[in-house]
Design a protein around this motif. Structure first.
Motif, PDB file in Angstrom:
ATOM      1  N   ILE A 280       0.896  -1.217   0.057  1.00 43.91           N
ATOM      2  CA  ILE A 280       0.083  -0.024   0.163  1.00 43.91           C
ATOM      3  C   ILE A 280       1.029   1.152   0.082  1.00 43.91           C
ATOM      4  CG2 ILE A 280      -1.712   1.410   1.428  1.00 43.91           C
ATOM      5  CD1 ILE A 280      -2.885  -1.588   2.446  1.00 43.91           C
ATOM      6  N   LEU A 281       1.815   1.251   0.791  1.00 45.83           N
ATOM      7  CA  LEU A 281       2.755   2.490   1.081  1.00 45.83           C
ATOM      8  C   LEU A 281       3.759   2.526  -0.240  1.00 45.83           C
ATOM      9  CD1 LEU A 281       4.341   2.097   4.422  1.00 45.83           C
ATOM     10  CD2 LEU A 281       2.860   3.682   3.616  1.00 45.83           C
ATOM     11  N   GLY A 282       3.936   1.568  -1.167  1.00 48.29           N
ATOM     12  CA  GLY A 282       4.561   1.584  -2.301  1.00 48.29           C
ATOM     13  C   GLY A 282       3.805   2.298  -3.253  1.00 48.29           C
ATOM     14  N   SER A 283       2.397   1.755  -3.413  1.00 50.38           N
ATOM     15  CA  SER A 283       1.532   2.155  -4.366  1.00 50.38           C
ATOM     16  C   SER A 283       1.340   3.864  -4.095  1.00 50.38           C
ATOM     17  CB  SER A 283       0.026   1.566  -4.361  1.00 50.38           C
ATOM     18  OG  SER A 283       0.408   0.042  -4.413  1.00 50.38           O
ATOM     19  N   ILE A 284       1.245   4.222  -2.868  1.00 49.29           N
ATOM     20  CA  ILE A 284       1.162   5.687  -2.378  1.00 49.29           C
ATOM     21  C   ILE A 284       2.301   6.488  -2.842  1.00 49.29           C
ATOM     22  CG2 ILE A 284       0.537   7.329  -0.643  1.00 49.29           C
ATOM     23  CD1 ILE A 284      -0.977   5.109   0.482  1.00 49.29           C
ATOM     24  N   GLY A 285       3.433   5.917  -2.526  1.00 50.79           N
ATOM     25  CA  GLY A 285       4.710   6.516  -2.860  1.00 50.79           C
ATOM     26  C   GLY A 285       4.884   6.753  -4.292  1.00 50.79           C
ATOM     27  N   GLY A 286       4.430   5.598  -5.020  1.00 47.70           N
ATOM     28  CA  GLY A 286       4.518   5.454  -6.472  1.00 47.70           C
ATOM     29  C   GLY A 286       3.804   6.933  -7.270  1.00 47.70           C
ATOM     30  N   LEU A 287       2.762   7.238  -6.538  1.00 49.26           N
ATOM     31  CA  LEU A 287       1.998   8.643  -7.149  1.00 49.26           C
ATOM     32  C   LEU A 287       2.743   9.860  -7.262  1.00 49.26           C
ATOM     33  CD1 LEU A 287      -1.593   7.770  -5.338  1.00 49.26           C
ATOM     34  CD2 LEU A 287      -0.812   7.261  -7.886  1.00 49.26           C
ATOM     35  N   VAL A 288       3.762   9.581  -6.216  1.00 46.96           N
ATOM     36  CA  VAL A 288       4.586  11.076  -6.143  1.00 46.96           C
ATOM     37  C   VAL A 288       5.987  10.698  -6.660  1.00 46.96           C
ATOM     38  CG1 VAL A 288       3.143  12.026  -4.413  1.00 46.96           C
ATOM     39  CG2 VAL A 288       4.757  10.569  -3.693  1.00 46.96           C
ATOM     40  N   GLY A 289       6.204   9.583  -7.201  1.00 43.87           N
ATOM     41  CA  GLY A 289       7.498   9.229  -7.747  1.00 43.87           C
ATOM     42  C   GLY A 289       8.399   8.539  -6.684  1.00 43.87           C
ATOM     43  N   TYR A 290       7.740   7.851  -5.535  1.00 47.57           N
ATOM     44  CA  TYR A 290       8.530   7.358  -4.568  1.00 47.57           C
ATOM     45  C   TYR A 290       8.010   6.149  -4.358  1.00 47.57           C
ATOM     46  CZ  TYR A 290      11.993   7.546  -0.821  1.00 47.57           C
ATOM     47  OH  TYR A 290      13.178   7.393   0.118  1.00 47.57           O
ATOM     48  N   SER A 291       8.145   5.140  -5.286  1.00 44.47           N
ATOM     49  CA  SER A 291       7.658   3.659  -5.219  1.00 44.47           C
ATOM     50  C   SER A 291       8.472   2.765  -4.055  1.00 44.47           C
ATOM     51  CB  SER A 291       8.076   3.050  -6.337  1.00 44.47           C
ATOM     52  OG  SER A 291       9.251   2.906  -6.851  1.00 44.47           O
ATOM     53  N   GLU A 292       9.715   3.408  -3.482  1.00 43.41           N
ATOM     54  CA  GLU A 292      10.764   2.623  -2.482  1.00 43.41           C
ATOM     55  C   GLU A 292       9.810   2.862  -1.094  1.00 43.41           C
ATOM     56  OE1 GLU A 292      11.783   5.030  -4.460  1.00 43.41           O
ATOM     57  OE2 GLU A 292      12.988   3.868  -5.916  1.00 43.41           O
TER      58      GLU A 292
END
Length: 412
Positions: A280-292
């Motif tokens: 879930i965090l990776g998906s959210i981070g991916g929205l702002v270019g931070y999938s890690e």
């Protein structure tokens, strides 16, 4: 010299924080505090810098490895090739790491049956009680925590918990959370954590837990009395019955099975939930270019200052902070499992510090276990015990961090 100054700074800050939250600063017994801290420092020096102490630890480590080998024979007989840690496909965690605890709990139960553990507890507990000016009940409990889990160690002083002081109850809660039982220690050794560090951490946790507990909630009830002659450490198989050798063997094995199954269930649930949260965090981070983005990374940044404070170099602090966060928020097995996966990314000093700092039950889940035990034993002290839950987690965490900071002082 830098390591010593760094360690002194870390210890000073940690102890200052505890003192700041002390319930009664005027009542602090400074002999208890100073002797407790001195014992930690001496033990740290003995296990790392004194040649005789190093030889003793090596001898004890060899003994632990021999016991582990004996337990491995039982695993091999029952599970066959599945118990071979070098098998193709890798070792099986529940067999090679968790199931070994069955053997050790039965061994400890047998040693209690023959009075061997009681003798050790009385000698070491008596030493701690005399020099630290702590009471018999809390000193006994501190030493039994080296071998038994927080459930069994609390039960060993069960008849006294209803009547002892608030300070002693708190010391028992902190001691259980600051320690790592013998059975779990064997599991951690099976993970690949250096046995000499774990053995030393188990010993250092006794004075550390007592010292921090007595600093946070000092003894003020002078009317409370307890005598060593009144402390009964015997373990009975049933009410009104004298345990036999087979009772000790069977009951110890049964406790080990319970510990193994419970550990496996908790790890399955926690690691699965962490993986889900990371997705879930990776998906959210991916929205702002931070999938890690992950839970471990968040823990890393939150606890990095703590890791740096106890002696971890800043370039390793974020990774170490993630492990410290996992230990407090999740549990020690999860943290140590993650540690083994990245251990080659740490310096020798950092490995030692983390091995000591992570060696304890101080986590949110364990607080629930401690509350369940203590409330079951002394239900009339319900509100009092619950009010100390958060403080006990905080104090036990500080005790573990102190162990790590002190060990870091001797890497120069």
């Amino acid at each position: 010299m830098i390591s010593i100054l760094w360690g002194v700074m870390g210890c000073s800050v940690l102890l200052a924080i505890v003192y700041l939250f002390s319930e009664n600063k005027k009542a602090v017994n400074w002999q208890t505090f100073l002797i407790g801290f001195l014992l930690q420092v001496i033990l740290g020096f003995v296990v790392l810098r004194w040649s005789v102490g190093v030889s003793i630890i090596e001898f004890l480590s060899d003994g632990v490895n021999a016991i582990m080998s004996a337990g491995q024979e039982g695993l091999t007989f029952v599970f066959g090739e599945l118990a071979d840690p070098d098998r193709e496909g890798g070792s099986i965690f529940v067999i090679n790491v968790l199931a070994i605890m069955i053997f050790l709990t039965s061994l400890i139960s047998i040693l209690y049956h023959f009075g061997i553990m009681q003798l050790f507890v009385r000698i070491v507990g008596g030493f701690i009680s005399r020099f630290m000016k702590t009471r018999a009940v809390e000193s006994t409990n501190a030493v039994t925590n080296m071998f038994l889990g927080m459930t069994q160690s609390a039960i060993s002083v069960k008849p006294y918990i209803s009547n002892i002081s608030r300070s002693q109850v708190f010391a028992i809660m902190v001691g259980g959370l600051a320690s790592v039982s013998g059975a779990v220690l064997f599991g951690l050794v099976a993970l690949g954590i250096p046995v000499e560090y774990l053995l030393s951490a188990a010993v250092m946790s006794a004075p550390a837990g007592l010292m921090v507990a007595k600093l946070m909630i000092p003894e003020t009830d002078e009317a409370v009395q307890d005598e060593w002659k009144d402390i009964d450490l015997a373990q009975s198989s049933a009410e009104g019955e004298d345990p036999t050798f087979m009772d000790a063997l069977i009951n110890g094995s049964r406790d080990g099975v319970t510990l193994t199954v419970n550990s496996a269930m908790v790890l399955i649930a926690i690691i699965g939930l962490v993986a889900l949260v990371d997705i879930i965090l990776g998906s959210i981070g991916g929205l702002v270019g931070y999938s890690e983005l992950s839970l471990n990374l968040i823990f890393g940044y939150l606890f990095a200052p703590v890791a740096f404070l106890i002696g971890i170099p800043w370039d390793e602090a974020i990774l170490a902070g993630g492990l410290l966060g996992e230990k407090v928020i999740l549990n020690e097995f999860v943290a140590f499992t993650s540690f083994t996966e990245v251990i080659d990314q740490f310096s020798e000093k950092s490995v030692a510090i983390l091995s000591f700092a992570l060696a304890g039950f101080a986590n949110i889940g364990s607080v629930g276990i401690v509350l369940g035990i203590m409330l079951g034993i002394a239900p009339r002290r319900n509100k009092e015990i619950q009010s100390m839950a958060g403080k006990s987690l905080f104090a036990a965490t500080i005790a573990n961090l102190l162990n790590g900071a002190i060990i870091g002082m001797f890497f120069f």
